[in-house]
Design a protein around this motif. Structure first.
Motif, mmCIF file in Angstrom:
data_model
loop_
_atom_site.group_PDB
_atom_site.id
_atom_site.type_symbol
_atom_site.label_atom_id
_atom_site.label_comp_id
_atom_site.label_asym_id
_atom_site.label_seq_id
_atom_site.Cartn_x
_atom_site.Cartn_y
_atom_site.Cartn_z
ATOM 1 N N LYS A 132 0.956 -1.106 0.036
ATOM 2 C CA LYS A 132 0.168 -0.015 0.161
ATOM 3 C C LYS A 132 0.793 1.181 0.027
ATOM 4 O O LYS A 132 2.089 1.344 0.673
ATOM 5 C CB LYS A 132 -0.795 -0.006 1.393
ATOM 6 C CG LYS A 132 -1.908 1.134 1.566
ATOM 7 C CD LYS A 132 -2.637 0.720 2.900
ATOM 8 C CE LYS A 132 -3.507 1.798 3.308
ATOM 9 N NZ LYS A 132 -4.405 1.621 4.542
ATOM 10 N N PHE B 298 -2.955 -1.366 -2.727
ATOM 11 C CA PHE B 298 -3.749 -0.310 -2.270
ATOM 12 C C PHE B 298 -3.161 0.928 -2.330
ATOM 13 O O PHE B 298 -2.077 1.167 -2.242
ATOM 14 C CB PHE B 298 -3.902 -0.468 -0.891
ATOM 15 C CG PHE B 298 -4.633 -2.037 -0.489
ATOM 16 C CD1 PHE B 298 -4.472 -2.497 0.654
ATOM 17 C CD2 PHE B 298 -5.582 -2.566 -1.430
ATOM 18 C CE1 PHE B 298 -4.743 -3.570 1.022
ATOM 19 C CE2 PHE B 298 -5.900 -3.820 -1.081
ATOM 20 C CZ PHE B 298 -5.789 -4.505 0.214
ATOM 21 N N MET C 44 -10.884 -1.374 3.335
ATOM 22 C CA MET C 44 -10.023 -1.789 2.306
ATOM 23 C C MET C 44 -9.745 -3.342 2.302
ATOM 24 O O MET C 44 -9.958 -3.937 1.307
ATOM 25 C CB MET C 44 -8.950 -0.818 2.437
ATOM 26 C CG MET C 44 -8.634 0.014 1.399
ATOM 27 S SD MET C 44 -6.727 0.680 1.503
ATOM 28 C CE MET C 44 -7.165 2.304 1.064
ATOM 29 N N TYR D 28 -7.819 -1.233 -4.433
ATOM 30 C CA TYR D 28 -8.723 -0.423 -3.774
ATOM 31 C C TYR D 28 -7.929 0.837 -3.776
ATOM 32 O O TYR D 28 -6.504 0.944 -3.783
ATOM 33 C CB TYR D 28 -8.771 -0.834 -2.192
ATOM 34 C CG TYR D 28 -9.944 -0.060 -1.425
ATOM 35 C CD1 TYR D 28 -10.878 -0.805 -1.298
ATOM 36 C CD2 TYR D 28 -9.857 1.119 -1.102
ATOM 37 C CE1 TYR D 28 -12.163 -0.533 -0.875
ATOM 38 C CE2 TYR D 28 -10.890 1.606 -0.484
ATOM 39 C CZ TYR D 28 -12.324 1.025 -0.297
ATOM 40 O OH TYR D 28 -13.257 1.582 0.307
ATOM 41 N N THR E 156 -3.880 5.399 -1.291
ATOM 42 C CA THR E 156 -4.515 6.366 -0.467
ATOM 43 C C THR E 156 -4.055 7.683 -1.351
ATOM 44 O O THR E 156 -2.873 8.064 -1.477
ATOM 45 C CB THR E 156 -4.417 6.388 0.932
ATOM 46 O OG1 THR E 156 -2.911 6.639 1.284
ATOM 47 C CG2 THR E 156 -4.728 5.122 1.461
#
Ligand code: SF4
Length: 292
Positions: free
Chosen positions: A197, A225, A280, A264, A227
Motif C-alpha cells: 500500500k 492499495f 479496504m 482499492y 490512498t
C-alpha cells in the motif's frame, strides 16, 4: 497567516465517549497514536470502528520533512516494553485492524525493523485473527532490515511516497523516490502474499501529469492499495498548502487508480494512510473486520 480552508475540509470533530475512553487507556499504557499526534479529524470514527494507528519507536524523528508535525531531533532509546504494551492495548480495545507506524530512526542500525517485527509477533500472540498493517519508514533501503519485517508476516506493508519526485528536495529531503519504490517492490519479491500500500498528498504544487506518473510507477511494482488525501499544513512553520484540491478531482483519481489496476483506491480530501484501512482489506480479501 493561516490559509482559509474551503467548506469541504471543515469537519466538526465529534468527541465521543468511546474516543475519550480509548485515549485514557492509551495514556495509561504510555502509548502514542498517530491519530492523536496528528489530531486526525477521523479518529472518532476510526476508534469507533476498532481501528487505531500506533506510533512506535518514540515520538522524535531523525528526519525533517517539511509537511510533518512530528518532533525532530535526537530520539529517545527504544522501549523494550512497547511490543507488549501495543499488544495489550489492541487486546483491551478489541481492535480488529491495527496499524503500526513509526518515526524514522536513522540512528538505529536496522532503522527499527527488528522492533517492528517484535510488535507484530506480540500482536499475533495476543490477538488471534487481528489484521496487522505496518506503515514503515524506508530503512535507508536496507533489504536485510525490510526482510525482518516481511518475515514477521504482517498482512499489509504500507510505505508512503507522499508526493511527486520533483518535490522531494523541498518536501522530504532525506528521502529518495526511487528508493521508496524499490522498497515496496522488494516486499512482493520477498513475500507475494503480503499486500502493499502507498499514499500521497495533493496540494503541494504537483501537476496532474506528475500524479499520474506516480500512480503508474506504483502499479509497475504491483502496489495493491492506494490512498490520496489533501495536504494540510500543521502550522505556519510548515510548507504552505499550494492548492486546496476539489473533491471532484480526488474522485477522478480514485476512478483512475482502479482503472490502472489498484485493488482499492481511497481518494478524498480527508483520506489519510490508515483511513478505512479495515474496509479496504475486507473488501479485497473478505477477511478482517469493518462495521457498516
Ligand atoms: S520521516 Fe516521517 S515522521 Fe519523520 S519527519 Fe518525515 S514524515 Fe515525519
Amino acid at each position: 497567516m493561516r490559509q482559509r480552508k474551503p467548506d469541504w475540509l471543515k469537519v466538526k470533530l465529534t468527541g465521543t465517549e468511546e474516543m475519550a475512553r480509548v485515549e485514557r487507556m492509551l495514556r495509561n499504557l504510555s502509548l502514542h497514536t498517530v491519530c492523536e499526534e496528528a489530531k486526525c479529524p477521523n479518529r472518532a470514527e476510526c476508534f469507533g470502528k476498532k481501528t487505531a494507528t500506533f506510533m512506535i519507536l518514540g515520538s522524535t524523528c531523525t528526519r525533517n520533512c517539511a509537511f510533518c508535525a512530528v518532533t525532530k531531533g535526537k530520539p529517545s532509546p527504544v522501549n523494550p516494553e512497547e511490543p507488549f504494551r501495543v499488544a495489550d492495548a489492541a487486546r483491551r480495545l478489541d481492535l480488529r485492524h491495527v496499524v503500526i507506524t513509526s518515526v524514522t530512526r536513522d540512528d538505529l542500525p536496522d532503522g527499527g525493523a527488528g522492533h517492528f517485527a517484535k510488535v507484530i509477533n506480540e500482536l499475533r500472540e495476543c490477538s488471534g485473527g487481528i489484521v496487522i498493517e505496518v506503515l514503515i519508514p524506508d530503512f535507508c533501503g536496507d533489504e536485510k532490515a525490510l526482510l525482518k519485517v516481511v518475515q514477521a508476516g504482517p498482512d499489509i506493508i504500507n510505505h508512503n511516497v507522499e508526493t511527486v519526485p520533483r518535490l522531494y528536495q523541498v518536501i522530504r529531503p532525506q528521502a529518495n523516490y526511487q528508493r521508496s519504490l524499490q522498497l515496496l517492490g522488494k516486499v512482493k519479491e520477498m513475500d507475494s502474499a503480503i499486500h502493499t500500500k502507498s499514499g500521497l498528498m495533493l496540494g503541494l504544487g504537483e501537476s496532474r501529469e506528475e500524479v499520474g506518473n506516480v500512480l503508474q510507477d506504483l502499479r509497475d511494482i504491483d502496489c495493491d492499495f492506494l490512498t490520496i488525501g489533501q495536504y494540510l499544513a500543521p502550522s505556519d512553520k510548515h510548507y504552505p498548502v499550494q492548492e486546496f484540491v476539489h473533491p471532484a478531482v480526488f474522485e477522478e483519481w480514485g476512478k483512475t487508480g482502479l482503472n490502472m489496476g489498484f485493488k482499492y483506491a481511497a481518494s478524498a480530501p480527508l483520506v489519510r494512510s490508515s483511513y478505512h484501512a479495515g474496509l479496504m482489506y475486507r473488501e479485497i480479501t473478505g477477511q478482517g473486520y469493518f462495521p457498516s
